[in-house]
Design a protein around this motif. Structure first.
Motif, PDB file in Angstrom:
ATOM      1  N   ASN A  78      39.490  50.185  34.601  1.00  0.00           N
ATOM      2  CA  ASN A  78      38.462  49.139  34.577  1.00  0.00           C
ATOM      3  C   ASN A  78      37.300  49.459  35.512  1.00  0.00           C
ATOM      4  O   ASN A  78      36.517  48.555  35.860  1.00  0.00           O
ATOM      5  CB  ASN A  78      39.082  47.796  34.969  1.00  0.00           C
ATOM      6  CG  ASN A  78      39.985  47.224  33.893  1.00  0.00           C
ATOM      7  OD1 ASN A  78      39.542  46.509  33.009  1.00  0.00           O
ATOM      8  ND2 ASN A  78      41.272  47.543  33.961  1.00  0.00           N
ATOM      9  N   ASP A  81      33.636  48.376  34.406  1.00  0.00           N
ATOM     10  CA  ASP A  81      33.435  46.930  34.429  1.00  0.00           C
ATOM     11  C   ASP A  81      33.369  46.403  35.860  1.00  0.00           C
ATOM     12  O   ASP A  81      32.521  45.555  36.187  1.00  0.00           O
ATOM     13  CB  ASP A  81      34.552  46.218  33.666  1.00  0.00           C
ATOM     14  CG  ASP A  81      34.465  46.437  32.167  1.00  0.00           C
ATOM     15  OD1 ASP A  81      33.396  46.852  31.684  1.00  0.00           O
ATOM     16  OD2 ASP A  81      35.479  46.205  31.479  1.00  0.00           O
ATOM     17  N   LEU A  82      34.253  46.903  36.717  1.00  0.00           N
ATOM     18  CA  LEU A  82      34.256  46.469  38.115  1.00  0.00           C
ATOM     19  C   LEU A  82      32.962  46.863  38.814  1.00  0.00           C
ATOM     20  O   LEU A  82      32.393  46.074  39.581  1.00  0.00           O
ATOM     21  CB  LEU A  82      35.458  47.067  38.854  1.00  0.00           C
ATOM     22  CG  LEU A  82      36.826  46.482  38.500  1.00  0.00           C
ATOM     23  CD1 LEU A  82      37.937  47.380  39.018  1.00  0.00           C
ATOM     24  CD2 LEU A  82      36.975  45.074  39.072  1.00  0.00           C
ATOM     25  N   MET A  85      30.138  44.644  37.666  1.00  0.00           N
ATOM     26  CA  MET A  85      30.328  43.318  38.255  1.00  0.00           C
ATOM     27  C   MET A  85      29.879  43.323  39.714  1.00  0.00           C
ATOM     28  O   MET A  85      29.176  42.415  40.177  1.00  0.00           O
ATOM     29  CB  MET A  85      31.808  42.914  38.137  1.00  0.00           C
ATOM     30  CG  MET A  85      32.139  41.541  38.684  1.00  0.00           C
ATOM     31  SD  MET A  85      33.925  41.226  38.606  1.00  0.00           S
ATOM     32  CE  MET A  85      34.193  41.208  36.828  1.00  0.00           C
ATOM     33  N   SER A 179      33.219  37.974  42.941  1.00  0.00           N
ATOM     34  CA  SER A 179      33.878  38.188  41.655  1.00  0.00           C
ATOM     35  C   SER A 179      34.846  39.362  41.652  1.00  0.00           C
ATOM     36  O   SER A 179      35.918  39.291  41.033  1.00  0.00           O
ATOM     37  CB  SER A 179      32.830  38.381  40.543  1.00  0.00           C
ATOM     38  OG  SER A 179      32.112  37.196  40.323  1.00  0.00           O
ATOM     39  N   ARG A 183      38.850  39.627  40.473  1.00  0.00           N
ATOM     40  CA  ARG A 183      39.289  40.516  39.396  1.00  0.00           C
ATOM     41  C   ARG A 183      40.382  41.460  39.874  1.00  0.00           C
ATOM     42  O   ARG A 183      41.332  41.748  39.125  1.00  0.00           O
ATOM     43  CB  ARG A 183      38.091  41.301  38.848  1.00  0.00           C
ATOM     44  CG  ARG A 183      38.434  42.207  37.680  1.00  0.00           C
ATOM     45  CD  ARG A 183      38.886  41.416  36.477  1.00  0.00           C
ATOM     46  NE  ARG A 183      39.276  42.280  35.358  1.00  0.00           N
ATOM     47  CZ  ARG A 183      40.405  42.151  34.691  1.00  0.00           C
ATOM     48  NH1 ARG A 183      41.258  41.164  34.979  1.00  0.00           N
ATOM     49  NH2 ARG A 183      40.686  42.960  33.690  1.00  0.00           N
ATOM     50  N   GLU A 186      43.590  39.634  39.817  1.00  0.00           N
ATOM     51  CA  GLU A 186      44.081  39.525  38.444  1.00  0.00           C
ATOM     52  C   GLU A 186      44.760  40.827  38.000  1.00  0.00           C
ATOM     53  O   GLU A 186      45.806  40.792  37.335  1.00  0.00           O
ATOM     54  CB  GLU A 186      42.928  39.188  37.507  1.00  0.00           C
ATOM     55  CG  GLU A 186      42.348  37.787  37.709  1.00  0.00           C
ATOM     56  CD  GLU A 186      41.082  37.563  36.891  1.00  0.00           C
ATOM     57  OE1 GLU A 186      40.647  36.396  36.792  1.00  0.00           O
ATOM     58  OE2 GLU A 186      40.507  38.558  36.371  1.00  0.00           O
TER      59      GLU A 186
END
Length: 329
Positions: A78, A81-82, A85, A179, A183, A186
């Motif tokens: 990921n 995406d990280l 973000m 954020s 994440r 998660e």
């Protein structure tokens, strides 16, 4: 508007009465809001941690390490995406954001070998008829108060060793860019970590004070400014906690007459302007030794600075992006 909630026991927290704005550094507008918690929110997280931690502590280190291996794989999968973000809330360019996360993963890699690190010691015959042994045991519940400038790296530096050694850990990230820590929590659940072992609570001074005062939190780690580091340390130890408070780090540089100035210029430009200078390696003070060294350095450094390109965080050609907020500028 997008809302960032607390991450407690594997899910979002309860509704909040206070919120903070999350700015978009690229245009100065508000892009989201974050719930600002209080002692009641922290209590929910602590109770979840206390319920989950004993079973996690008795999970053998090899099984805990397997969670770390899977978590590392998920973060790598990921990464893009990280990084986007992170850049969208902090403002650093994508390459810097990937480096932020990768530096955090280096500690997670270390935690994959935690069974060896947790070995104790045994000394036979330390005294007449006396043998001495040591065991490494978890504290219980720890907390990390992390800064805005490395919202991926520093939470990973703190939570990785704490969780791998059998503790539960509560992250209180900066409310400016919260954020990525959520994440990451998660992804820990997805990697097999039990709910309640890694949680995220948001807030300002009210939440920090609640963490420093809570009797069930045995250790606190902090990175930030010197003044707040003193405050965190004094209040935390007064409440019987183990505290590491790291504040006010800024490097200084000395340029010797025989230095390779091309290398020096490359290092200084990267240190001073990378991530818009929002890091401990920012080198705000550079001292050339001797007037001749200073003049030769300026002749190379000034053109290199003038050639730097500032842009939005997604600009692949930009050397650095905006600072995190207008107030910070």
């Amino acid at each position: 508007m997008r809302q960032i909630d607390h991450f407690i026991s594997g899910g979002t927290g309860a509704s909040a009465s206070r919120f903070g704005d999350i700015m978009d550094p690229n245009n100065g507008g508000v892009q989201a809001r974050v719930a600002l918690g209080d002692a009641a929110v922290l209590e929910r997280a602590v109770q979840a941690a206390l319920a989950a931690q004993p079973a996690w502590a008795t999970t053998n280190p090899q099984r805990r390490a397997r969670v770390m291996f899977e978590f590392k794989r998920l973060v790598e999968a990921n990464m893009d995406d990280l990084a986007h973000m992170l850049s969208s809330e902090h403002g650093k360019v994508i390459a810097d954001s990937k480096g932020d996360i990768q530096r955090g993963l280096e500690v997670i890699e270390f935690c994959c070998g935690i069974p060896h690190v947790m070995k104790g010691e045994y000394s036979q015959g330390a005294g007449p008829g006396i043998d001495v042994y040591s065991m490494r045991q978890p504290i219980g519940v720890g907390a990390g108060i992390t800064p805005f400038n490395f919202p991926g790296m520093i939470p990973l530096w703190m939570c990785g060793p704490a969780i791998a050694t059998g503790n539960a850990f509560i992250i209180k990230p900066s409310e400016r860019d919260p954020s990525v820590p959520v994440r990451l929590a998660e992804l820990f659940i997805e990697a097999g970590l039990p709910e309640g072992i890694c949680q995220v609570v948001h807030g300002d001074k009210e939440m920090v004070d609640a963490i420093l005062d809570h009797p069930a939190i045995g250790a606190v780690s902090f990175v930030g400014s010197s003044d707040i580091a003193h405050y965190v340390y004094n209040r935390g130890v007064a409440n019987g906690k183990r505290v590491q408070a790291m504040g006010g780090a800024k490097n200084h540089g000395i340029v010797m007459p025989d230095a390779d100035l091309d290398q020096v210029v490359n290092d200084l430009a990267g240190a001073a302007f990378g991530s818009a200078g929002e890091r401990c390696m920012a080198l705000p003070v550079v001292v050339p030794v001797g007037d001749d060294t200073a003049e030769r350095l300026k002749a190379k450094l000034i053109p290199a600075i003038q050639a730097l390109r500032v842009g939005v965080s997604t600009d692949a050609e930009a050397h650095y992006g905006p600072v995190v907020t207008a107030q910070h500028k």
